[in-house]
Design an enzyme around this catalytic site. Structure first.
Site: not given
Ligand code: HAX
Length: 423
Positions: A231, A261, A307, A316, A362
């Site tokens: 992105s 993504h 990743h 995160r 995610d």
């Protein structure tokens, strides 16, 4: 002039000089080589662009302007935006000025709703969000002023558009939610609330302080992830053609909508729900292990794991996991996500393909969103987008300030590669 703009106006001439000198004195210094494997492998690891807002260290994760993300979990998203752009946490006065500026731009034009209402009922919420942003392009200050402004003014027009997009994006995103999932009338923006709390309000969620904190955390954690991800890189490339921020951000978000993504959070919770439905609740470790193998044996990926850059547990994910342990430790979805964290890395290591068997952002977000009432998981990437708009927009403003050139790497043909290697 807003305090943010004032600060940038002070910083930018020095940054330009600094880079000009760097390129003049060290322009031929090599920072990367490219192998055949990398050319065919998504340019993984090739250092070929600049991003000053944040870096992702393989062994540490996201660092925004020098501060690791886990040290900012109690910040407001607006503070992160200020930090991304300027390198500094805003003072109380700077924060207030930014919040007032953003909230004064929160009115979403009526034509956006007309366009979204005309879309097919089963449109993906991401297609609706991206359309909502793109359809506002005719309001772009950057496009309006392009033919009359000097190159040194590009950043000012880009900032103007960036603030307008940030002002409107939670309202559009919340409107998409209410429209797409038949939640009733849209809820007007409340200027007395911070950016995240206002989003919770417009979504129509239960406005508890816990839920607002979850949203603040969510919007902080997803804000930026350096410059090479799909992105950011797409937004950067489109913006480098001097397409305005409306074009560039909607393009970037179209990339975020891909399952490898940003859509991985939807996929991940979809998997967790499938698991809980099959076993009528939290599965045993053995049952979950078997289900992970089922995915892999069917040639699918375990969503939320792996990743391109990270080689450790994504901080995160850690932040979400800690929040969940504190606020919803007994929630079935949260417990299953937590169990997946015990199981999936072992399975992926045994499988032996993924270079990083650990969870990414995610894997952790969906269970919390579900707990706080957003059970429509195809919507999750929209939440991601509201946050990531901050990173994409700050990168755009900085690139226009620094006069970054149009992106144009050289492609080569397979025939050329064969000739080079003598194959
Ligand atoms: N499950 C199964 N296989 C995986 C895997 C996973 N979670 N992660 C990687 N692999 C496989 C790859 O598909 C690849 O297989 P092939 O050689 O057959 O093509 C192999 O392991 C090597 O891949 P890699 O080098 O470790 O990973 P990449 O840099 O190529 O890809 C991805 C990184 C994130 C796309 C990948 O790990 C993946 O598909 N993960 C699942 C989807 C996901 O969680 N995406 C979100 C990432 C974070 C993000 O951008 N959020 O927006």
């Amino acid at each position: 002039m807003s305090l943010l703009k004032e600060k940038l106006a002070q910083q930018i001439p020095g940054l330009r000089e600094d880079i000009k000198k760097l390129v003049k004195e060290h322009g031929d210094y090599k920072i990367s080589d490219v192998s055949v494997k990398q050319a065919y492998g998504g340019m993984r690891g090739v250092k070929g662009m600049i991003c000053d807002t944040s870096v992702v260290e393989p062994d540490k994760g996201l660092i925004i302007r020098g501060t690791p993300i886990l040290e900012m979990t109690d910040w407001l998203p607006e503070e992160i935006f200020f930090l991304l752009l300027t390198g500094d946490r805003p003072s109380a006065e700077e924060l207030k000025s930014l919040q007032e500026d953003i909230s004064s731009r929160s009115e979403v034009p009526a034509y956006v709703w007309d366009v979204l209402a005309a879309m097919p009922k089963d449109s993906h919420p991401m297609a609706m969000l991206d359309t909502g942003i793109l359809v506002m392009q005719h309001e772009s200050e950057f496009a309006r002023r392009y033919s009359e402004m000097a190159k040194t003014e590009y950043w000012e027009a880009a900032l103007e558009d960036a603030l307008s997009i940030l002002g409107r994006i939670p309202g559009i995103a919340a409107g998409v939610y209410r429209m797409r999932y038949d939640k009733g009338e849209r809820i007007p923006s409340d200027a007395s609330l911070d950016w995240a709390a206002n989003y919770v309000h417009m979504l129509g969620l239960n406005e508890t302080e816990d839920c607002r904190d979850m949203m603040r955390l969510y919007l902080v954690l997803h804000s930026d992830h350096e410059g090479g991800n799909v992105s950011a890189n797409t937004c950067h490339t489109v913006g480098s053609a001097l397409s305005d921020p409306y074009y560039a951000v909607s393009a970037g978000l179209n990339g975020l909508a891909g399952p490898l993504h940003g859509l991985a959070n939807q996929e991940c919770l979809g998997f967790v729900i499938k698991v809980t439905e099959r076993f009528g609740g939290v599965p045993t470790e053995k049952e979950l292990t078997d289900m992970c193998w089922e995915l892999l044996n069917a040639g699918q990926v375990v969503p939320g794991y792996g990743h391109a850059v990270l080689r450790v547990v994504d901080p995160r994910f850690t932040a979400f996991n800690e929040f969940g342990k504190k606020h919803c430790a007994d929630d079935v979805m949260f417990k299953t996500v937590d169990l997946l964290f015990q199981v999936a890395p072992k399975v992926l290591k045994e499988h032996g393909k993924a270079k990083n068997p650990w969870p990414n952002v995610d894997a952790g977000s969906g269970a919390l969103l579900y707990h706080y009432g957003i059970t429509e998981f195809p919507y999750y990437t929209v939440l991601f987008s509201v946050s990531r708009a901050m990173g994409m927009l700050s990168q755009l403003v900085i690139n226009r300030a620094l006069g970054t050139a149009i992106t144009r790497p050289k492609s080569v043909s397979t025939e050329w590669i064969k000739q080079q290697v003598g194959a």
